[in-house]
Design a protein around this motif. Structure first.
Motif, PDB file in Angstrom:
ATOM      1  N   MET A  70     -20.459  54.620  44.429  1.00  7.04           N
ATOM      2  CA  MET A  70     -21.750  54.035  43.869  1.00  7.04           C
ATOM      3  C   MET A  70     -22.130  52.811  44.481  1.00  7.04           C
ATOM      4  SD  MET A  70     -20.670  54.554  39.824  1.00  7.04           S
ATOM      5  CE  MET A  70     -19.119  54.413  39.882  1.00  7.04           C
ATOM      6  N   ALA A  71     -21.456  51.865  45.063  1.00  6.48           N
ATOM      7  CA  ALA A  71     -21.920  50.699  45.604  1.00  6.48           C
ATOM      8  C   ALA A  71     -22.548  51.133  46.849  1.00  6.48           C
ATOM      9  CB  ALA A  71     -20.854  49.947  45.715  1.00  6.48           C
ATOM     10  N   THR A 106     -30.963  59.219  43.969  1.00  7.79           N
ATOM     11  CA  THR A 106     -29.647  58.814  43.304  1.00  7.79           C
ATOM     12  C   THR A 106     -28.867  59.865  42.720  1.00  7.79           C
ATOM     13  OG1 THR A 106     -30.769  56.775  42.606  1.00  7.79           O
ATOM     14  CG2 THR A 106     -28.617  56.988  41.495  1.00  7.79           C
ATOM     15  N   TYR A 142     -24.484  52.695  38.382  1.00 11.94           N
ATOM     16  CA  TYR A 142     -23.346  53.059  37.658  1.00 11.94           C
ATOM     17  C   TYR A 142     -23.889  53.440  36.197  1.00 11.94           C
ATOM     18  CZ  TYR A 142     -19.428  52.871  34.252  1.00 11.94           C
ATOM     19  OH  TYR A 142     -18.499  52.971  33.456  1.00 11.94           O
ATOM     20  N   GLY A 143     -25.017  52.622  35.919  1.00 19.78           N
ATOM     21  CA  GLY A 143     -25.895  52.942  34.696  1.00 19.78           C
ATOM     22  C   GLY A 143     -26.524  54.393  34.705  1.00 19.78           C
ATOM     23  N   THR A 144     -26.846  54.628  35.830  1.00 21.79           N
ATOM     24  CA  THR A 144     -27.393  56.135  35.794  1.00 21.79           C
ATOM     25  C   THR A 144     -26.440  57.186  35.692  1.00 21.79           C
ATOM     26  OG1 THR A 144     -29.400  55.465  37.379  1.00 21.79           O
ATOM     27  CG2 THR A 144     -28.897  57.431  37.459  1.00 21.79           C
ATOM     28  N   GLU A 154     -16.123  54.169  42.887  1.00 20.33           N
ATOM     29  CA  GLU A 154     -16.848  52.795  42.776  1.00 20.33           C
ATOM     30  C   GLU A 154     -17.320  52.413  44.118  1.00 20.33           C
ATOM     31  OE1 GLU A 154     -14.408  49.752  41.027  1.00 20.33           O
ATOM     32  OE2 GLU A 154     -13.931  51.068  39.135  1.00 20.33           O
ATOM     33  N   SER A 214     -29.100  48.101  42.595  1.00 14.27           N
ATOM     34  CA  SER A 214     -27.464  47.409  42.633  1.00 14.27           C
ATOM     35  C   SER A 214     -26.535  48.443  42.102  1.00 14.27           C
ATOM     36  CB  SER A 214     -27.719  46.131  41.315  1.00 14.27           C
ATOM     37  OG  SER A 214     -27.809  47.020  40.225  1.00 14.27           O
ATOM     38  N   SER A 215     -25.205  47.932  42.269  1.00 16.31           N
ATOM     39  CA  SER A 215     -24.163  48.792  41.980  1.00 16.31           C
ATOM     40  C   SER A 215     -24.200  49.131  40.366  1.00 16.31           C
ATOM     41  CB  SER A 215     -22.780  48.274  42.118  1.00 16.31           C
ATOM     42  OG  SER A 215     -22.798  47.839  43.613  1.00 16.31           O
ATOM     43  N   ALA A 216     -24.786  47.984  39.544  1.00 12.31           N
ATOM     44  CA  ALA A 216     -24.836  48.181  38.403  1.00 12.31           C
ATOM     45  C   ALA A 216     -25.666  49.172  37.840  1.00 12.31           C
ATOM     46  CB  ALA A 216     -24.920  46.962  37.565  1.00 12.31           C
ATOM     47  N   GLU A 217     -26.769  49.291  38.375  1.00 11.75           N
ATOM     48  CA  GLU A 217     -28.025  50.341  37.942  1.00 11.75           C
ATOM     49  C   GLU A 217     -27.523  51.687  38.495  1.00 11.75           C
ATOM     50  OE1 GLU A 217     -32.113  48.261  39.001  1.00 11.75           O
ATOM     51  OE2 GLU A 217     -30.757  48.192  40.619  1.00 11.75           O
TER      52      GLU A 217
END
Ligand SMILES: Cc1cc2nc3c(=O)[nH]c(=O)nc-3n(C[C@H](O)[C@H](O)[C@H](O)COP(=O)(O)O)c2cc1C
Ligand code: SF4
Ligand code: FES
Lengths: 468, 660, 204
Positions: free
Chosen positions: C45-46, C26, C60-62, C42, C55-58
């Motif tokens: 990231m997706a 990642t 972005y979280g990282t 964005e 997931s995209s949220a994960e």
């Protein structure tokens, strides 16, 4: 370039004529190339190691008691022995995230002698049966990444890394991994989280001792760059030669960086357990004393996380068993020196701000307490503090580290030392590290704070009252 | 029942328990089991340890640090987080020492440092763990004089859920739930340290079928549910424990009302069933009960159009039609109501000599599937292998999906899925076989031929989750596939995945087809003018039956059509009489879930308008037709039912319940 | 808003193949994305989520956990001035003040011409050479107001184009493991025993 002088290849490094275990090539312009490395005895340690059974190599490392250089000072050989039997695969993760305030050595080791590190990794993998190695370099270290990448590519091409190393049956991959800017990722369990592609938030120990449950839940050895860089020399010269340097409890050498108000701040490879802080700060082959006309006020002996020392502690050697009782730690070999011009509250703020900013946010005391400390401290520095704030700093500290916090003794103040370590309510040491400078500064230089704050009786606001 | 006893169930008890240890909590010696966490042992012993991030149904993270206790160690007492520290024999735990108290107060003060003090306007106010623990374990005052964190508040992270980041205490409960329980990691921690915040990915809302659970487990008012926001205050809520009948999983709930209106359902931790979780469809179903469009008065067709009428007039008409039907009465549906409703309608059908009844509308499996060796949800999750011959469980039986996913991701259950397309479970399946409609049996036989599969099936218990995946194809194909498995693995058990709320109950108390004459056959009969009186008991053939044309012809062909429903449906528009039925939460009774577990459903509000419970309507009609209904209240119906339906009551009628 | 280019997807696949679990790639892939666009978009990231199975949220979280990743355009050169103790003791505050004057922007700001973004940074492991700074992660040591001005002038005049690549590029050398040289990567669950060479006998 003359021994003793700095040089452009290794900025800030001063060789001096002391035994060199890990910095022997630093003054050679092309020390980072495979050709130069091999020409100067490189990969001989690996050859020697592979000629012996793994257990023998492991024992050699054990008897050398190479103390971990990442901060905790745990003997490498013993750490490798902590992996549970018959759980496979096991991994090696190299901690090259060097970010502890004041620390400057691993970067040099990676930039100046990447093959020495690679050889060290291979020896560790061979000795402990580790099937893959991940070399995690701090994200902001572009040159170190380039040097290690080049070194790995060359080493693979030449058969020093990868399949059937040196034509033997020994095979292991070393994967270069790099971070993206987060100090806490230097903490070994956070390092593993980060290497798994997650937010670098530390795991709780127990149960997550990497040696038992580490990368992908497998047994994992995490070692510091300098720790591993010792292995090639060790394999060539043997543990007896290694322990002949330094003391029984702190054998060999170690790299230290001295920064701040000294004449010659720099990186030095010193004799473990023998060299004292006075030698280092005032010795001619080292920092050569305070800046012109200045006197020593205080110094941080082991990285930003370490409680501060005063001139009273100058004669302590680099020996954990003496520094601990004196109220601090050797940590990552980073000494930050403050002379009499230093604004103590401000100096403390630069460290507390660091740890508050670097908190991962996982546990409450660090996330909330660290920032709270920083807020109060900066108010005080801006002259907007009250005397109630001084007690509040201790109160917040108490929520992070319950009970008495270690500090140095002082003749001037007539106080005696509180020994290391401290108790903590946090998961890792970042929270306590935010408090360490505050505590040292307040305990050892309270008058400087009092001069800054206005007297005010503190009127509490009742939180839960308001909640009704 | 406690989490650890749950684990214990997974590994059946042996007489002498090697896992038994004894520890001392606050001077009291208590029994515990190896591997159990201090906090859950303490919970069972009634020694409350304050906590925020710990949740017994999710893996502990030890983040909030509120649950620290003192444990006697080699070097004197140590502070440990009780949510991550397992018990050990002889362990001495203290939860009330000065040091513990100091730590707890310290944590609360730190958590309140950035937490807005807007409790008076917060949905959570009055039922907020942070607020409660600030009273019970807090310092009583905050010395935090700095500016608090500020975020835009609150933001909609989905159509149903709002997030107020200022109130969030970053306990990782919602994010852990999304990742670990629902498998929809659409929310995550973002940023770092003091700026850490829970967020979705830009323009990717928290669209999870389970999002409502995050609102329930949020220990503060950071997450709120659109349907409940500002609806009521905890102190003017009345609640009773009940069972969700939105689908046949039968999750335990508390039904909460305020001023005679349903305002919220909360999941209740029923160990054998839903572990405290609910799907959003069930959780927010009270909105349909509260709907404007509910039927409130009976209606009767007069010169071609339905017009409101009186109950007596409507019932007279129905009774007359039944009397003149001379046995040709058909009852379709019954799965929407309680066991009692279905039972009384079955009695009525008996009384008028009807041989045409079916609680399913050709959308399930032959009732014979209930004759196969049955599995419970627990048994299914604890088997070695599960064969999914069912509709998309995530879509149709959401909380069964949660249980299966837990077993597959955490406890090594291997799931073999046979489906015509990818489902919500495919990514957790050990094997997923795609097959053309109608070829399940061949697909299964092919699978059984695979050595690896055969070895897996031989390695331990096998359960078949059997349901109707595709309404367009005959149920016979699914049954053939089930039989194919059973002939290869005779010991396999079956968990019937029949979707409709109480379909299993309705079938077992007398609304099952008589000699195989099922809904399809009954509609065919009606279409060909062979049905005098067709009763639609919450059934809407026009929308429910795959063959809509057959449904249309049936409604036209039946001489007299009665619709008993809570809403005007496509079909009831064609009825001669429409009777308004009391809805969920408006009547007492019991329901039977897909594993045959019978639990109670409760009345929390008065029925809408003049609507009545189905069973009352049946009883009334029995009376009008000159039969002695023999029941005056629900208790009598239940007595009669357990007397006359042997299978009934043989299953557990109570579920152990615990709140989190 | 760009997903990874075909060429970068190929690189991404190579990076992923070095890890027992794709998700470990990642952070390197986020660097790749930032190298491509100067910041992390964005879409990227997706896309990375698809490549590593998160997931995209994960993702972005990282990504948002780490300092180096930017989610909006920044200058071609990002100058990070260290403000932690060692540098602070040697005048970092004054240097930052001077930088703000020279560039006419506050810390965190970008010059009007979009060439330079200047930020306060934390310890850069060059504490003996304080005060120090990094320009796109290339060091300047013992920085004085004069040497700072010289640096900025060189950047503006393009005299450092060879030394300092545009923001997003960190290391200019990539690791490459030739297929025939690698020891082989296995998912942990596929490894049941000790490495064959770990047999108690010498390897050579
Ligand atoms: C907050 C924190 C930051 C750390 N940073 C580093 C680091 O940058 N480099 C490092 O080698 N060890 C660091 N450590 C120590 C590691 O956790 C670990 O002890 C070390 O890498 C082990 O290697 P060693 O045994 O060879 O010293 C850090 C520890 C903590 C708690
Ligand atoms: S002490 Fe700070 S950095 Fe460490 S885990 Fe807790 S919040 Fe994260
Ligand atoms: S409940 Fe144990 S740390 Fe939060």
């Amino acid at each position: 370039m003359s021994a003793g002088g700095t040089n452009s290849f290794a900025p800030g490094f001063y060789a001096g004529d002391r035994p060199k275990v890990v910095t022997s090539r630093f003054e050679l312009e092309d020390s980072h190339t495979l050709q130069r490395y091999v020409a100067t005895g490189g990969y001989e340690g690996l050859r020697k190691a592979l000629a012996r059974p793994a257990t023998e190599v492991h024992d050699e490392v054990k008897s050398a008691t190479i103390l971990g250089r990442g901060g905790a000072g745990f003997p490498a050989g013993n750490k490798w022995g902590l992996t549970p039997a018959d759980v496979w695969p096991r991994y090696l993760v190299v901690n090259g995230d060097e970010s502890e305030p004041g620390t400057y050595k691993d970067r040099l080791l990676m930039e100046r002698d990447p093959h020495q590190l690679i050889e060290g990794c291979l020896i560790a993998c061979y000795a402990a049966g580790l099937s893959q190695c991940f070399l995690y370099i701090r994200g902001e270290m572009a040159l170190a990444q380039e040097r290690v990448a080049t070194a790995l590519n060359d080493a693979y091409a030449a058969g020093y890394v990868g399949k059937n190393i040196l034509g033997s049956k020994f095979s292991v991959d070393i994967v270069l991994h790099w971070g993206a800017g987060a100090y806490v990722v230097g903490e070994e369990t956070a390092l593993i989280e980060s290497l798994e592609g997650n937010r670098g938030m530390p795991r709780l120990k127990p149960p997550y001792f990497p040696a038992a449950i580490g990368l992908y839940g497998q047994p994992t050895i995490v070692n510091n760059v300098e720790t591993l860089s010792n292995l090639p020399w060790l394999m060539v010269n043997g543990s007896a030669a290694y322990t002949a340097i330094g003391t029984a409890t702190s054998p060999g050498t170690r790299m230290v960086a001295v920064s701040g108000h000294v004449k010659r701040p720099g990186v030095y490879e010193i004799i473990n357990g023998v060299t004292t802080f006075r030698d280092l700060l005032f010795g001619d082959e080292f920092c050569r004393g305070m800046r012109e006309g200045r006197t020593l006020k205080a110094f941080v002996p082991g990285g930003g996380s370490a409680p501060w020392f005063l001139p009273d502690q100058l004669d302590l050697p680099f020996e954990a068993s003496q520094v601990g009782p004196a109220g601090s730690m050797l940590g990552s070999g980073a000494i930050m020196v403050m002379d009499d011009t230093t604004d103590i509250p401000k100096a403390a703020l630069t460290l507390t701000r660091f740890y508050a900013h670097e908190s991962c946010g996982k546990c409450t005391p660090c996330r909330e307490g660290g920032t709270w400390l920083e807020r109060i401290l900066s108010r005080i520095v801006d002259g907007k503090g009250t005397d109630a704030d001084l007690d509040q700093l201790f109160e917040v500290g108490e929520s992070i580290c319950p009970g008495s916090f270690p500090h140095a003794s002082s003749e001037r103040l007539g106080i005696s030392a509180v020994p290391f370590p401290y108790r903590m309510n946090t998961i890792c040491f970042v929270g306590p590290s935010a408090y360490a400078p505050v505590n040292s500064a307040l305990v050892l230089f309270r008058e400087e704070f009092e001069a800054r704050v206005t007297k005010r009786t503190h009127i509490p606001v009742t939180a839960v009252g308001a909640a009704q | 029942m406690s989490t650890t006893e749950t684990n214990a169930e997974e590994t059946p008890e042996v007489p002498v328990d090697p896992n038994a240890v004894s520890i001392t909590i606050n001077g009291r010696t208590v029994a515990a089991r190896k591997g159990e966490l201090i906090i859950s042992a303490a919970d069972r012993e009634g020694e409350f340890i304050p906590r925020f991030c710990y949740h017994p149904r999710m893996s502990p993270v030890g983040m909030c640090r509120q649950c620290m206790v003192e444990v006697e160690g080699p070097r004197g007492p140590m502070m440990v987080v009780s949510c991550m520290t397992p018990v050990a024999d002889g362990q001495v735990v203290r939860t009330e020492t000065e040091q513990v108290k100091r730590a707890q107060e310290g944590m609360i003060e730190l958590l309140l440092a950035n937490h807005p003090l807007d409790c008076p306007v917060c949905d959570k106010g009055g039922e907020c763990p942070l607020q409660d623990q600030a009273f019970s374990h807090g310092p009583g005052e905050s010395r935090f004089v700095e500016e608090k964190r500020h975020y835009e508040k609150p933001i909609a992270i989905s159509d149903l859920v709002f997030l107020d980041r200022e109130r969030c205490i970053l306990c990782d409960r919602c994010t852990r739930f999304a990742r670990e329980v629902a498998g929809d990691p659409l929310i995550s921690f973002t940023q770092r340290g003091n700026n850490t915040q829970v967020m979705t990915f830009p323009d990717e809302p928290f669209a999870s079928y389970f999002s409502g659970n995050t609102v329930q487990i949020c220990p503060v008012g950071a997450l709120t549910a659109e349907p409940y926001r500002f609806k009521a205050r905890p102190w003017d809520l009345e609640q009773r424990e009940s069972t969700c009948t939105t689908c046949s999983v039968g999750c335990r709930t508390v039904v909460q009302s305020s001023r005679d209106e349903l305002v919220r359902y909360q999941g209740v931790d029923s160990d054998p069933v839903n572990w405290g979780w609910l799907c959003d469809r069930g959780r927010f179903n009270f909105q349909s009960v509260n709907s404007e469009n509910r039927l409130e008065t009976p209606m009767m067709k007069s010169n071609g159009t339905l017009a409101t009428t009186s109950w007596s007039a409507a019932l007279d008409a129905v009774a007359r039609a039944m009397r003149n039907a001379s046995g040709s009465v058909a009852v379709l549906g019954g799965a929407r109501g309680t066991n009692e409703d279905a039972f009384m309608w079955a009695r009525l059908a008996d009384a008028v000599g009807s041989t045409m009844r079916d609680a399913q509308l050709d959308d399930g499996l032959p009732a014979s599937v209930l004759g196969y060796p049955q599995a419970t949800i627990d048994l299914t999750c604890n088997s070695k292998t599960v064969i999914l011959l069912a509709p998309d469980v995530k879509e149709e039986l959401p909380v069964l999906y949660v249980r299966l996913r837990d077993a597959a991701t955490k406890h090594g259950l291997k799931v073999i899925e046979v489906a015509s397309h990818d489902t919500g479970f495919t990514k957790y399946a050990w094997r997923s076989v795609k097959c053309e409609p109608g070829t399940q049996a061949d697909a299964v036989r092919a699978l059984l031929g695979d050595a690896a599969v055969a070895a897996q099936l031989a390695s331990g218990d096998v359960t078949i989750v059997a349901g109707r995946a595709n309404l367009a194809e005959s149920a016979a194909f699914t049954m053939a596939a089930v039989d194919a498995v059973l002939s290869a693995v005779p010991a396999a058990k079956v968990l019937p995945a029949l979707r409709r709320g109480n379909v299993r109950g309705a079938l077992s108390v007398g609304l099952a087809p008589v000699d195989g004459k099922d809904a399809a056959a009954i509609l065919e009969a009606a279409a060909t003018g062979k049905v005098e009186c067709l009763v639609l008991l919450g059934a809407d053939p026009l929308s429910d039956v795959a063959d809509a044309d057959l449904a249309r012809r049936a409604l036209a062909g039946a001489r007299f059509v009665v619709s008993v429903d809570t809403f005007m449906s496509a079909s009831s528009a064609h009825a001669d009489v429409v009777l308004p039925a009391a809805a969920y939460g408006e009547k007492e009774g019991t329901t039977t879930n897909l594993e045959g577990r019978v639990t109670n459903v409760v009345q929390k509000i008065t029925p809408r308008g003049t609507s009545r419970a189905d069973w009352m309507i049946a009883a009334e009609l029995l009376h009008m037709l000159g039969h002695d209904a023999g029941v005056a209240n629900i208790a009598e119906v239940q007595k009669l039912m357990s007397k006359s339906v042997p299978s009934f009551g043989s299953v557990a009628t109570s579920v152990d319940v615990k709140k989190n | 808003m760009a997903r990874l280019t075909e060429e970068n997807v190929r690189l991404a696949q190579e990076i992923i193949s070095r890890y027992p679990r794709p998700r470990s790639a990642t952070i390197p892939l986020l660097h790749l994305a930032q190298e491509q666009d100067g910041y992390v978009t964005e879409d990227a990231m997706a896309h990375i989520g698809e490549l590593v199975g998160a997931s995209s949220a994960e993702v972005y979280g990282t990504a948002s956990f780490y300092e180096m990743f930017k989610f909006h355009p920044v200058g071609k050169y990002v100058i990070n001035i260290c403000g932690t103790m060692s540098c602070a003791l040697m005048g970092a505050e004054e240097l930052m003040h001077h930088a703000e004057q020279k560039l006419g922007v506050k810390m965190g700001g970008t010059t009007a011409d979009g060439l330079i973004t200047v930020e306060r940074a934390e310890c850069q492991a060059a504490c003996t050479e304080a005060p120090c700074l990094q320009t796109n992660y290339r060091y300047s040591f013992r920085v004085t107001p004069e040497s700072f001005d010289a640096l900025v002038d060189d950047l503006r005049a393009g005299r450092l184009n060879d030394e300092i690549p545009a923001h997003g590029v960190v290391a200019r050398v990539r690791q490459h493991i030739p297929a025939d040289k690698g020891a082989g990567v296995h998912a942990p669950e596929d490894v049941k025993a000790a490495p064959a060479w770990f047999d108690g006998k010498a390897a050579l």
